[in-house]
Design a protein around this motif. Structure first.
Motif, mmCIF file in Angstrom:
data_model
loop_
_atom_site.group_PDB
_atom_site.id
_atom_site.type_symbol
_atom_site.label_atom_id
_atom_site.label_comp_id
_atom_site.label_asym_id
_atom_site.label_seq_id
_atom_site.Cartn_x
_atom_site.Cartn_y
_atom_site.Cartn_z
ATOM 1 N N GLU A 77 62.855 49.623 51.986
ATOM 2 C CA GLU A 77 61.599 48.903 51.763
ATOM 3 C C GLU A 77 61.139 48.229 53.049
ATOM 4 O OE1 GLU A 77 60.392 45.067 49.193
ATOM 5 O OE2 GLU A 77 61.323 46.663 48.013
ATOM 6 N N ALA A 78 62.067 47.635 53.808
ATOM 7 C CA ALA A 78 61.725 46.979 55.066
ATOM 8 C C ALA A 78 61.201 47.994 56.077
ATOM 9 C CB ALA A 78 62.931 46.240 55.627
ATOM 10 N N LYS A 79 61.832 49.180 56.147
ATOM 11 C CA LYS A 79 61.369 50.226 57.066
ATOM 12 C C LYS A 79 59.967 50.677 56.684
ATOM 13 C CE LYS A 79 65.708 52.364 58.495
ATOM 14 N NZ LYS A 79 66.550 53.567 58.365
ATOM 15 N N GLN A 80 59.752 50.903 55.367
ATOM 16 C CA GLN A 80 58.442 51.351 54.895
ATOM 17 C C GLN A 80 57.380 50.315 55.218
ATOM 18 O OE1 GLN A 80 58.163 52.024 50.690
ATOM 19 N NE2 GLN A 80 56.126 52.923 50.821
ATOM 20 N N GLU A 81 57.687 49.031 54.992
ATOM 21 C CA GLU A 81 56.706 47.973 55.241
ATOM 22 C C GLU A 81 56.443 47.818 56.734
ATOM 23 O OE1 GLU A 81 56.296 43.345 54.114
ATOM 24 O OE2 GLU A 81 56.799 44.699 52.470
ATOM 25 N N SER A 82 57.464 48.054 57.575
ATOM 26 C CA SER A 82 57.257 47.918 59.015
ATOM 27 C C SER A 82 56.360 49.032 59.549
ATOM 28 C CB SER A 82 58.598 47.910 59.755
ATOM 29 O OG SER A 82 59.209 49.188 59.654
ATOM 30 N N ASN A 83 56.285 50.170 58.853
ATOM 31 C CA ASN A 83 55.418 51.276 59.264
ATOM 32 C C ASN A 83 53.971 51.051 58.832
ATOM 33 O OD1 ASN A 83 57.601 52.591 60.350
ATOM 34 N ND2 ASN A 83 57.990 53.803 58.514
ATOM 35 N N LEU A 84 53.723 50.063 57.987
ATOM 36 C CA LEU A 84 52.382 49.816 57.480
ATOM 37 C C LEU A 84 51.593 48.930 58.435
ATOM 38 C CD1 LEU A 84 53.194 49.197 53.710
ATOM 39 C CD2 LEU A 84 52.426 51.312 54.784
#
Length: 162
Positions: A77-84
């Motif tokens: 989730e942290a990786k996905q949010e950092s890509n946003l």
């Protein structure tokens, strides 16, 4: 003797000026006009009562497998949010999702946007400012409610860049 209209005009002129007190005497007639001084009120600091906290018994620790799965979910989730990409408010104002209350929102979760797409309006000092996406991608999440006050730099949308 002064007429009522003249007295009203005097009151208005004194009210609009920096004069605190005005006295007028003519023969046996006397008029004194004083401005009320604003009261200075000091707020006393609020006193909060503190309640003692009862110790809580710790629950048994979950199995190590559960911990690993939870940690993986959080890191994904942290990786996905950092890509946003975050579209942030460029000013303090009121957020509007549509051009008027009867219209559909400019964008919602799943909407495709490009650099020039209008995503919302932020009203500041009676001026309606159209906010553009400034990035090509897909709206993942709308972070504010229609009609909500927003601060400068507050994230409004999360966008998955293309």
């Amino acid at each position: 003797m002064l007429k009522i209209q003249e007295i009203k005009e005097l009151i208005k002129l004194i009210d609009e000026s920096t004069i605190d007190e005005f006295k007028y005497e003519l023969d046996e007639s006397k008029i004194t006009i004083k401005k009320a001084k604003p009261e200075i009120v000091q707020a006393a600091p609020a006193v909060q009562s503190v309640q003692p906290v009862q110790p809580v018994q710790a629950a048994p620790a979950p199995k190590s497998e559960t911990k690993e799965i939870a940690a993986q979910d959080e890191s994904a989730e942290a990786k996905q949010e950092s890509n946003l990409h975050k579209i942030e408010s460029p000013m303090v104002g009121t957020f509007y999702a549509a051009s008027n209350p009867d219209s559909e929102p400019f964008v919602k979760a799943g909407s495709k946007v490009d650099e020039k797409s209008v995503v919302c309006i932020v009203e500041a000092m009676k001026l309606f400012n159209e906010i553009e996406a400034e990035i090509k991608g897909e709206i993942v999440e709308v972070l504010v409610e229609d009609g909500q006050l927003v601060e400068y730099g507050q994230p409004l949308f999360l966008v998955k860049p293309e």
